[in-house]
Design a protein around this motif. Structure first.
Motif, PDB file in Angstrom:
ATOM      1  N   THR A 152       0.812  -1.214   0.000  1.00 42.71           N
ATOM      2  CA  THR A 152       0.000   0.000   0.000  1.00 42.71           C
ATOM      3  C   THR A 152       0.848   1.267   0.000  1.00 42.71           C
ATOM      4  N   GLY A 153       2.065   1.184   0.523  1.00 39.68           N
ATOM      5  CA  GLY A 153       2.905   2.372   0.638  1.00 39.68           C
ATOM      6  C   GLY A 153       2.598   3.207   1.859  1.00 39.68           C
ATOM      7  N   ILE A 154       1.560   2.834   2.587  1.00 42.93           N
ATOM      8  CA  ILE A 154       1.186   3.516   3.834  1.00 42.93           C
ATOM      9  C   ILE A 154       0.941   2.445   4.899  1.00 42.93           C
ATOM     10  N   ASP A 155       0.679   2.872   6.122  1.00 36.95           N
ATOM     11  CA  ASP A 155       0.481   1.904   7.199  1.00 36.95           C
ATOM     12  C   ASP A 155      -0.800   1.110   7.053  1.00 36.95           C
ATOM     13  N   PHE A 156      -1.773   1.663   6.314  1.00 39.72           N
ATOM     14  CA  PHE A 156      -3.020   0.934   6.106  1.00 39.72           C
ATOM     15  C   PHE A 156      -2.748  -0.308   5.258  1.00 39.72           C
ATOM     16  N   GLY A 157      -3.240  -1.439   5.691  1.00 42.82           N
ATOM     17  CA  GLY A 157      -3.076  -2.661   4.912  1.00 42.82           C
ATOM     18  C   GLY A 157      -2.981  -3.875   5.801  1.00 42.82           C
ATOM     19  N   ALA A 158      -2.920  -5.022   5.164  1.00 49.47           N
ATOM     20  CA  ALA A 158      -2.826  -6.293   5.881  1.00 49.47           C
ATOM     21  C   ALA A 158      -1.378  -6.755   5.905  1.00 49.47           C
ATOM     22  N   ARG A 159      -0.905  -7.172   7.068  1.00 49.39           N
ATOM     23  CA  ARG A 159       0.432  -7.746   7.215  1.00 49.39           C
ATOM     24  C   ARG A 159       0.284  -9.247   7.455  1.00 49.39           C
ATOM     25  N   PHE A 160       0.956 -10.048   6.638  1.00 45.65           N
ATOM     26  CA  PHE A 160       0.850 -11.493   6.755  1.00 45.65           C
ATOM     27  C   PHE A 160       2.128 -12.061   7.362  1.00 45.65           C
ATOM     28  N   PRO A 161       1.997 -12.985   8.315  1.00 45.71           N
ATOM     29  CA  PRO A 161       3.152 -13.495   9.053  1.00 45.71           C
ATOM     30  C   PRO A 161       3.873 -14.609   8.300  1.00 45.71           C
ATOM     31  N   PRO A 162       5.043 -15.022   8.785  1.00 42.89           N
ATOM     32  CA  PRO A 162       5.732 -16.190   8.211  1.00 42.89           C
ATOM     33  C   PRO A 162       4.817 -17.413   8.227  1.00 42.89           C
ATOM     34  N   GLY A 163       4.916 -18.213   7.190  1.00 43.96           N
ATOM     35  CA  GLY A 163       4.035 -19.369   7.062  1.00 43.96           C
ATOM     36  C   GLY A 163       2.866 -19.118   6.154  1.00 43.96           C
TER      37      GLY A 163
END
Length: 292
Positions: free
Chosen positions: A168-179
């Motif tokens: 997204t280029g900004i803090d808004f968004g989904a972060r997906f973890p390892p796995g």
């Protein structure tokens, strides 16, 4: 992100129940119930049309699984051909057979929605022909069910981390973890370090499409209450979903999808255009059949 609803060690083996599969099963069950309920309301429980709906749901599921897998294989044919050829190292006949049969393992991932849609439609068409029911009459109660089932499917994609978006280029968004699939794909592309705690913020395209499917479902229910001819609900879907999918594709970032025009037009956008052409043909057919 919760890729598994349940995971436990049993007799030295890990038993996992994937969230994606649970949500897809829930979506199918709810969709089939809604379609059956609408058919009974409209035609009566004993009408041949109503009795054909659940039969159509079953064959739509079978055709959808086959079609979704076949289209994925077609769009990834070089990779599957390489599996059967091997890397040049000696292999036993059994090893070669095992590698080649990976093409059948849809439970390992690798399905394409439009392939599922076309395969499911073929299953409904065969049911309509066998039961002697007009295809468009049978398709109308099934179409809102398709949208609500797809809503749950996209929630499953979010849980698995597949079909993810661009940064997204900004803090808004989904972060997906390892796995997660998103983390593995981005790490393999060198877009981030393998020791990162999560992906950068990505467009939650799975949730975008899930929300859009709810809007499509609401629109289809609205059309259903006002239709004047069989096929109008199905026609509305053939217009609304391709628009939604084409817009979501603009911010998709997963490596699994393919392009007809590299970097510009994805396979799904090209198929969306073909579906809308089909909608235009159907609209002309319905218009010609309408009494003057």
């Amino acid at each position: 992100m919760h890729p598994n609803v349940f995971s436990a060690e049993i007799f030295g083996h890990t038993l996992s129940v994937p969230t994606y599969g649970v949500l897809v099963a829930l979506g199918f069950t709810l969709g089939a119930w809604l379609a059956d309920r609408e058919a009974r309301r409209r035609w009566g429980a004993d009408a041949p049309h109503a009795r054909a709906v659940l039969d159509a749901c079953f064959w739509a599921l079978v055709g959808g699984l086959v079609g979704a897998r076949v289209l994925f294989i077609v769009t990834n044919l070089p990779e599957y051909a390489q599996l059967c050829r091997g890397d040049g190292a000696p292999r036993s006949a059994w090893g070669a057979l095992v590698d080649c049969t990976r093409v059948l393992r849809f439970w390992e991932g690798g399905i394409v929605y439009y392939g599922g849609f076309l395969g499911g439609l073929a299953g409904v068409a065969l049911t309509a022909r066998r039961r002697g029911v007009p295809l468009l009459r049978l398709a109308d109660p099934l179409t809102p069910a398709l949208a609500i089932g797809h809503f749950f499917g996209r929630l499953g994609c979010y849980a698995a981390g597949c079909c993810f978006g661009k940064p997204t280029g900004i803090d808004f968004g989904a972060r997906f973890p390892p796995g997660s699939i998103a983390f593995s794909d981005l790490a393999n592309e060198g877009a981030m370090g393998r020791r990162a705690h999560a992906t950068p913020p990505l467009h939650p395209t799975q949730l975008y499409e899930a929300g859009g499917e709810l809007l499509v479902f609401a629109a289809l229910v609205w059309v259903r209450g006002r239709k004047r001819a069989d096929g109008q609900v199905f026609l509305a879907y053939l217009v609304l979903y391709p628009v939604l999918r084409s817009l979501v594709e603009l911010v998709r970032g997963d490596a699994a999808r393919k392009f007809v025009v590299p970097g510009l037009v994805s396979t799904s956008q090209a198929l969306s255009l073909l579906v809308m052409i089909g909608a235009a043909v159907l609209w002309l057919r319905l218009r010609a059949a309408r009494p003057a």
